[in-house]
Scaffold this motif. Structure first.
Motif, PDB file in Angstrom:
ATOM      1  N   ALA A 146      16.341   3.248   1.013  1.00 30.59           N
ATOM      2  CA  ALA A 146      16.966   3.505  -0.275  1.00 30.59           C
ATOM      3  C   ALA A 146      16.582   4.885  -0.785  1.00 30.59           C
ATOM      4  N   GLY A 147      17.500   5.509  -1.496  1.00 30.08           N
ATOM      5  CA  GLY A 147      17.222   6.803  -2.090  1.00 30.08           C
ATOM      6  C   GLY A 147      16.600   6.675  -3.467  1.00 30.08           C
ATOM      7  N   VAL A 148      16.085   7.790  -3.971  1.00 30.55           N
ATOM      8  CA  VAL A 148      15.440   7.779  -5.276  1.00 30.55           C
ATOM      9  C   VAL A 148      15.591   9.150  -5.930  1.00 30.55           C
ATOM     10  N   CYS A 149      15.781   9.155  -7.243  1.00 32.95           N
ATOM     11  CA  CYS A 149      15.866  10.396  -8.010  1.00 32.95           C
ATOM     12  C   CYS A 149      14.473  10.854  -8.441  1.00 32.95           C
ATOM     13  N   LEU A 192       7.951  10.862   0.382  1.00 33.27           N
ATOM     14  CA  LEU A 192       8.559  10.301  -0.827  1.00 33.27           C
ATOM     15  C   LEU A 192       9.337   9.026  -0.509  1.00 33.27           C
ATOM     16  N   LEU A 193      10.245   9.102   0.453  1.00 40.82           N
ATOM     17  CA  LEU A 193      11.104   7.959   0.733  1.00 40.82           C
ATOM     18  C   LEU A 193      10.305   6.791   1.314  1.00 40.82           C
ATOM     19  N   GLU A 194       9.285   7.082   2.117  1.00 39.14           N
ATOM     20  CA  GLU A 194       8.450   5.995   2.625  1.00 39.14           C
ATOM     21  C   GLU A 194       7.608   5.380   1.508  1.00 39.14           C
ATOM     22  N   SER A 195       7.078   6.208   0.625  1.00 37.39           N
ATOM     23  CA  SER A 195       6.302   5.676  -0.496  1.00 37.39           C
ATOM     24  C   SER A 195       7.161   4.796  -1.385  1.00 37.39           C
ATOM     25  N   ASN A 197      10.072   3.230  -0.573  1.00 37.24           N
ATOM     26  CA  ASN A 197      10.612   2.058   0.104  1.00 37.24           C
ATOM     27  C   ASN A 197       9.554   1.056   0.535  1.00 37.24           C
ATOM     28  N   PHE A 198       8.355   1.537   0.918  1.00 33.95           N
ATOM     29  CA  PHE A 198       7.379   0.651   1.529  1.00 33.95           C
ATOM     30  C   PHE A 198       6.109   0.437   0.701  1.00 33.95           C
ATOM     31  N   HIS A 199       5.853   1.312  -0.268  1.00 28.05           N
ATOM     32  CA  HIS A 199       4.591   1.222  -1.027  1.00 28.05           C
ATOM     33  C   HIS A 199       4.838   1.381  -2.527  1.00 28.05           C
ATOM     34  N   TRP A 200       5.971   0.867  -2.997  1.00 33.52           N
ATOM     35  CA  TRP A 200       6.362   1.099  -4.377  1.00 33.52           C
ATOM     36  C   TRP A 200       5.391   0.498  -5.391  1.00 33.52           C
ATOM     37  N   ARG A 201       4.646  -0.539  -5.001  1.00 29.05           N
ATOM     38  CA  ARG A 201       3.760  -1.202  -5.966  1.00 29.05           C
ATOM     39  C   ARG A 201       2.605  -0.311  -6.431  1.00 29.05           C
ATOM     40  N   ASP A 202       2.263   0.712  -5.634  1.00 34.79           N
ATOM     41  CA  ASP A 202       1.097   1.520  -6.018  1.00 34.79           C
ATOM     42  C   ASP A 202       1.467   2.710  -6.909  1.00 34.79           C
ATOM     43  N   TRP A 203       2.739   2.843  -7.272  1.00 35.04           N
ATOM     44  CA  TRP A 203       3.227   3.855  -8.208  1.00 35.04           C
ATOM     45  C   TRP A 203       3.175   5.287  -7.656  1.00 35.04           C
ATOM     46  N   THR A 204       2.626   5.516  -6.465  1.00 39.21           N
ATOM     47  CA  THR A 204       2.333   6.886  -6.027  1.00 39.21           C
ATOM     48  C   THR A 204       3.582   7.714  -5.772  1.00 39.21           C
ATOM     49  N   TYR A 205       4.693   7.084  -5.419  1.00 40.32           N
ATOM     50  CA  TYR A 205       5.903   7.888  -5.175  1.00 40.32           C
ATOM     51  C   TYR A 205       6.313   8.669  -6.415  1.00 40.32           C
TER      52      TYR A 205
END
Length: 281
Positions: A146-149, A192-195, A197-205
């Motif tokens: 998924a993409g993100v702004c 960015l995209l891996e953070s 898509n796969f690690h969104w719970r840690d807020w780091t993206y």
């Protein structure tokens, strides 16, 4: 910027910006030309529109005062109600104009989104919509990404709230504004995209660029708390009529679900490849 556009933008900003919102003008045609016809806004290309997004300040400047002073409607999300209240104030401040508002979470009866908010943010120059197609020779194989702004000043610490359409006002000479490419390298885009898509719970993206402001700890706790407990977290009384859960079709759900901080938007090149992702704050 055309004088009429600048005047309208200033009036809308006067209504929204003191409450933690930002406003960006664009032409409907810029949005439509990136999407299949089923996703087009049914207005002439030069029609003026404004993208509205919320910054971290919205929590203290708009949401908390709204929760303290306005009665809430059961079965709808307090954030949506707050945003809708402020967008109504825009309509009231410009009574001479025909104004249509589309919130980022609105869908047609067939569940197709009324607006792909990340695409709108990109064409308005507000935030760069990073997608898989922005990574040369990407490493993800058959995985859906998924993409993100990303906002040039707030990184991922913001949310797109919707668009304001002004049918009948056409601005063919409005200059296009490209969004700042604040994640220019292939390696950083992959991170960015891996953070996201796969690690969104840690807020780091959200920190892919150094933001000038982040969500406060109170704000993060609010959005990480189950909906039924959020008002209590802020020390506010909760109506006995308020349900213990919020309809999953609404844009703010407990962060047990993957966040999409900007919208349900999909790629503007292939918007039907996957269902929308439940967004977070």
């Amino acid at each position: 910027m055309e004088p009429h556009v600048a005047e309208l933008k200033q009036k809308i900003e006067d209504t929204l910006c003191p409450f933690g919102f930002e406003v960006y003008p664009f032409q409907v045609g810029w949005y439509n030309e990136l999407l299949p016809s089923t996703f087009h806004l049914p207005l002439p290309g030069p029609t003026l529109a404004f993208l509205v997004l919320s910054t971290p300040a919205m929590f203290d400047q708009a949401l908390k005062p709204f929760l303290q002073s306005c009665p809430l409607q059961p079965l709808t999300d307090p954030v949506d109600q707050c945003v809708a209240y402020h967008l109504r104030r825009v309509r009231e401040s410009l009574p001479e104009l025909r104004i249509e508002v589309i919130a980022d979470y609105e869908v047609h009866p067939n569940r197709r989104p009324k607006i792909l908010a990340q695409t709108a943010a990109h064409v308005a120059g507000a935030a760069y919509y990073y997608q898989r197609q922005d990574v040369e020779a990407d490493p993800w194989g058959t995985q859906h990404i998924a993409g993100v702004c990303i906002h040039p000043q707030f990184g991922g610490w913001f949310a797109i709230r919707g668009v304001i359409l002004l049918p009948g006002i056409e601005v063919p000479d409005l200059p296009s504004r490209k969004p700042p490419d604040c994640v220019p390298t292939r390696a950083d885009r992959i991170t960015l995209l891996e953070s996201f898509n796969f690690h969104w719970r840690d807020w780091t993206y959200r920190d892919v660029v150094t933001p000038k402001e982040r969500y406060s700890e109170e704000q993060k706790a609010y959005f990480s708390t189950p909906p039924a407990q959020r008002l209590a977290l802020l020390g506010l009384a909760q109506s006995s009529e308020e349900p213990s859960t919020i309809s999953p079709q609404l844009p703010f759900t407990t962060l047990t679900k993957k966040p999409q901080n900007t919208s349900r938007a999909r790629s503007w090149l292939s918007p039907s490849v996957s269902p929308p992702i439940s967004p977070g704050p």
